[in-house]
Design a protein around this motif. Structure first.
Motif, PDB file in Angstrom:
ATOM      1  N   CYS A  85      -7.550  14.272  -7.780  1.00 18.87           N
ATOM      2  CA  CYS A  85      -5.998  14.335  -7.746  1.00 18.87           C
ATOM      3  C   CYS A  85      -6.224  16.243  -7.636  1.00 18.87           C
ATOM      4  CB  CYS A  85      -6.078  14.301  -9.371  1.00 18.87           C
ATOM      5  SG  CYS A  85      -6.480  12.885 -10.827  1.00 18.87           S
TER       6      CYS A  85
ATOM      7  N   SER B  14      -0.243  18.042 -10.343  1.00 17.26           N
ATOM      8  CA  SER B  14      -0.195  17.433 -11.382  1.00 17.26           C
ATOM      9  C   SER B  14      -1.357  17.499 -12.031  1.00 17.26           C
ATOM     10  CB  SER B  14       0.430  16.735 -10.846  1.00 17.26           C
ATOM     11  OG  SER B  14       2.364  16.678 -10.195  1.00 17.26           O
TER      12      SER B  14
ATOM     13  N   THR C  39      -1.853  12.938 -12.738  1.00 18.27           N
ATOM     14  CA  THR C  39      -2.323  12.179 -12.588  1.00 18.27           C
ATOM     15  C   THR C  39      -4.087  11.344 -12.937  1.00 18.27           C
ATOM     16  OG1 THR C  39      -0.917  13.382 -10.732  1.00 18.27           O
ATOM     17  CG2 THR C  39      -2.573  11.827  -9.647  1.00 18.27           C
TER      18      THR C  39
ATOM     19  N   TYR D  74      -3.016   9.077 -15.940  1.00 21.45           N
ATOM     20  CA  TYR D  74      -2.212   7.787 -15.021  1.00 21.45           C
ATOM     21  C   TYR D  74      -4.120   6.976 -14.683  1.00 21.45           C
ATOM     22  CZ  TYR D  74      -1.277   5.636 -10.787  1.00 21.45           C
ATOM     23  OH  TYR D  74      -1.083   4.858  -9.578  1.00 21.45           O
ATOM     24  N   LYS D  75      -5.145   7.307 -13.806  1.00 22.78           N
ATOM     25  CA  LYS D  75      -5.752   6.867 -12.729  1.00 22.78           C
ATOM     26  C   LYS D  75      -6.903   6.921 -13.734  1.00 22.78           C
ATOM     27  CE  LYS D  75      -5.500   9.465  -8.596  1.00 22.78           C
ATOM     28  NZ  LYS D  75      -6.386  10.177  -7.583  1.00 22.78           N
TER      29      LYS D  75
ATOM     30  N   THR E 103      -5.145  11.463  -4.095  1.00 24.07           N
ATOM     31  CA  THR E 103      -3.736  11.521  -4.562  1.00 24.07           C
ATOM     32  C   THR E 103      -3.255  12.982  -4.217  1.00 24.07           C
ATOM     33  OG1 THR E 103      -3.688  10.105  -6.075  1.00 24.07           O
ATOM     34  CG2 THR E 103      -1.538  11.705  -6.492  1.00 24.07           C
TER      35      THR E 103
ATOM     36  N   MET F 186       1.364   7.159 -10.954  1.00 20.53           N
ATOM     37  CA  MET F 186       1.387   9.195 -10.393  1.00 20.53           C
ATOM     38  C   MET F 186       0.984   9.118  -8.761  1.00 20.53           C
ATOM     39  SD  MET F 186       3.168  10.629 -12.389  1.00 20.53           S
ATOM     40  CE  MET F 186       2.926  12.630 -12.491  1.00 20.53           C
ATOM     41  N   THR F 187       0.116   7.488  -8.449  1.00 23.99           N
ATOM     42  CA  THR F 187      -0.470   7.999  -7.069  1.00 23.99           C
ATOM     43  C   THR F 187       1.022   7.043  -5.904  1.00 23.99           C
ATOM     44  OG1 THR F 187      -2.560   8.067  -7.818  1.00 23.99           O
ATOM     45  CG2 THR F 187      -2.380   7.302  -5.315  1.00 23.99           C
TER      46      THR F 187
END
Length: 495
Positions: free
Chosen positions: A116, A120, A124, A127-128, A198, A418-419
């Motif tokens: 990440c 962010s 991130t 989200y992942k 990401t 976010m990716t």
């Protein structure tokens, strides 16, 4: 004297984490979607309580961007993403076509390694973690060294919540002793199934050499074209809102503005009315010299700084209220810092005679860093919009919307992510807004609906002819069926 070899310790820890994740994922793979959803909801509910605190912590630790905007991103993944995940079936039967007698079964891909960005780190990471568990996968994070404390704290909160609700121990974890050797071990381990990188381009070579599938959300460098039919005021407001959000650290944010010549004076005036400062050539050169080191590597100390801070560092003063710095440019080149991604509120500004020349300029900008991330067009001319969509080497095209918010699915109906895959240049396996559906494979089930002799006696050919008018690919299908017919005839004759 005791000498501690952190590389060896990191490699050892990485091996243990991956082996534990492999065993945990075997248990997780047996979980029904309902149970996975319950765990994900609990994770999001708990981490949301800390969203503000983690935003402040990440801004302080990394010295990137604005914590208030990071807080918005954290809220976005804790609330809006969760709403989109509800009702989504990723594992088990995800499609049952009764008419055609086919079934699609979603199967988790296995153990995922996640990298990440420091820009962010919290949003991130959340989200992942959510999309991995939603799809029945184990996931191991290698925290970014610049955001290690913040990412570790966010993960500890989610791990406690998830394991308290039944997540197998080891299914969600992170590397404590972070070294390149340890991260490499995570990526190359035989039990690793997929790597999600990401915004960590420094690790791109290592991820590409890992021998594993890679989802890469890479450099942005996206242009925004303001075409003559655009709502100029709205286009300018969108670009400024996007480029100033979190001081420009989002890769999808606009990096360049390309303007139709016949409206260029109006566009420039509108930018100035909304806090943009057009630098002189000397000021542009002073600032441009700071973006990259002599070896070509980005100067990370310019990332996420405000327009006022950037001007001060470059040795010139801008009026109060300036939020974006703009450099007027003519050419795109490898040596021009304004042709490259700038993770701060700075824009290159190009004027072109018409949309066709603007189209070519946008292509130049997109291929200058080869990743083909995101493009924005502001226009009311649907024909021009379609031409841009057809011709651009890019992962996503956004229309009449701010790039930062449109790309992540906030002001568009793209999946909230976010990716953002940027694999149009062959880097990574997808250009999608990455969702749980990118983290599974589909097991196909097909029931027999005709007999082998239907192939050999021509019934299938007749069937295809009967639907030929409805299917433009009939010619191709007939060739396939003829080939299949010959194969089956040989198979039947041999018996």
């Amino acid at each position: 004297m005791n000498i501690i070899d952190n590389d060896l310790l990191s490699i050892q820890e990485a091996r243990i984490l991956v082996e534990n994740a492999r065993e945990a994922q075997k248990k997780l793979a047996a979980f029904p979607q309902k149970k996975l959803d319950e765990i994900v909801e609990r994770m999001a509910e708990e981490i949301y309580k800390h969203a503000r605190e983690l935003a402040m912590m990440s801004s302080e630790e990394t010295d990137y961007g604005k914590w208030q905007d990071k807080y918005i991103k954290n809220q976005f993944v804790c609330e809006y993403l969760i709403k989109r995940l509800r009702g989504m079936t990723c594992v088990g039967i995800i499609s049952d076509d009764v008419q055609n007698k086919t079934i699609d079964i979603g199967v988790p891909i296995g153990v995922i390694i996640a990298l990440c960005p420091a820009t962010s780190p919290v949003s991130t990471t959340i989200y992942k973690a959510l999309i991995a568990i939603k799809s029945g996968n184990a996931i191991i994070f290698s925290p970014h060294p610049r955001a290690k404390n913040t990412m570790s704290k966010a993960l500890e909160i989610m791990i406690r919540a998830a394991e308290g609700y039944g997540l197998p121990e080891g299914a969600l974890s992170f590397l404590n002793i972070v070294t390149p050797s340890g991260t490499s071990e995570l990526m190359t381990h035989s039990a690793t199934s997929l790597i999600m990188n990401t915004g960590v381009p420094s690790m791109l070579k290592a991820t590409s050499n890992s021998g594993k599938p890679v989802i890469f959300g890479g450099n942005g460098n996206g242009p925004a074209f303001i075409e003559r039919t655009a709502n100029i005021n709205q286009a300018v407001q969108d670009i400024i809102a996007s480029k100033t959000f979190d001081n420009g650290v989002v890769s999808a944010a606009e990096q360049s503005v390309v303007v139709d010549r016949c409206i260029s004076a109006d566009v420039k005036r509108e930018f100035q009315n909304h806090g943009a400062y057009f630098m002189t050539e000397e000021e542009s050169q002073k600032l441009g010299a700071l973006f990259f080191h002599s070896d070509g590597c980005p100067n990370t100390e310019m990332v996420g700084k405000s327009a006022q801070q950037l001007a001060t560092r470059a040795g010139f003063i801008v009026p109060e209220g300036v939020v974006v710095l703009i450099s007027e440019q003519k050419y795109v080149s490898d040596t021009n810092p304004y042709s490259k991604e700038k993770l701060c509120p700075v824009l290159a500004y190009y004027i072109e005679d018409d949309w066709m020349n603007a189209c070519e300029k946008c292509i130049e900008l997109l291929i200058s860093e080869r990743n083909g991330h995101t493009l924005v067009i502001h226009s009311r001319d649907e024909a021009v919009i379609r031409q841009f969509a057809l011709k651009k080497p890019v992962g996503r095209i956004l229309v009449n919307t701010p790039a930062t918010f449109g790309s992540m699915g906030a002001t568009t109906n793209l999946f909230p992510a976010m990716t953002l895959g940027s694999g149009s240049a062959g880097v990574g396996i997808t250009t999608d807004n990455v969702s749980p559906m990118n983290l599974i494979y589909i097991r196909k089930v097909g029931y027999g609906v005709r007999k082998a002799e239907d192939i050999t006696n021509g019934k299938l050919i007749e069937e295809v002819h009967s639907i030929g008018d409805k299917n433009q690919s009939t010619e191709y299908r007939l060739e396939d069926i003829e080939m299949l017919k010959q194969i089956l005839i040989k198979a039947i004759d041999s018996h």
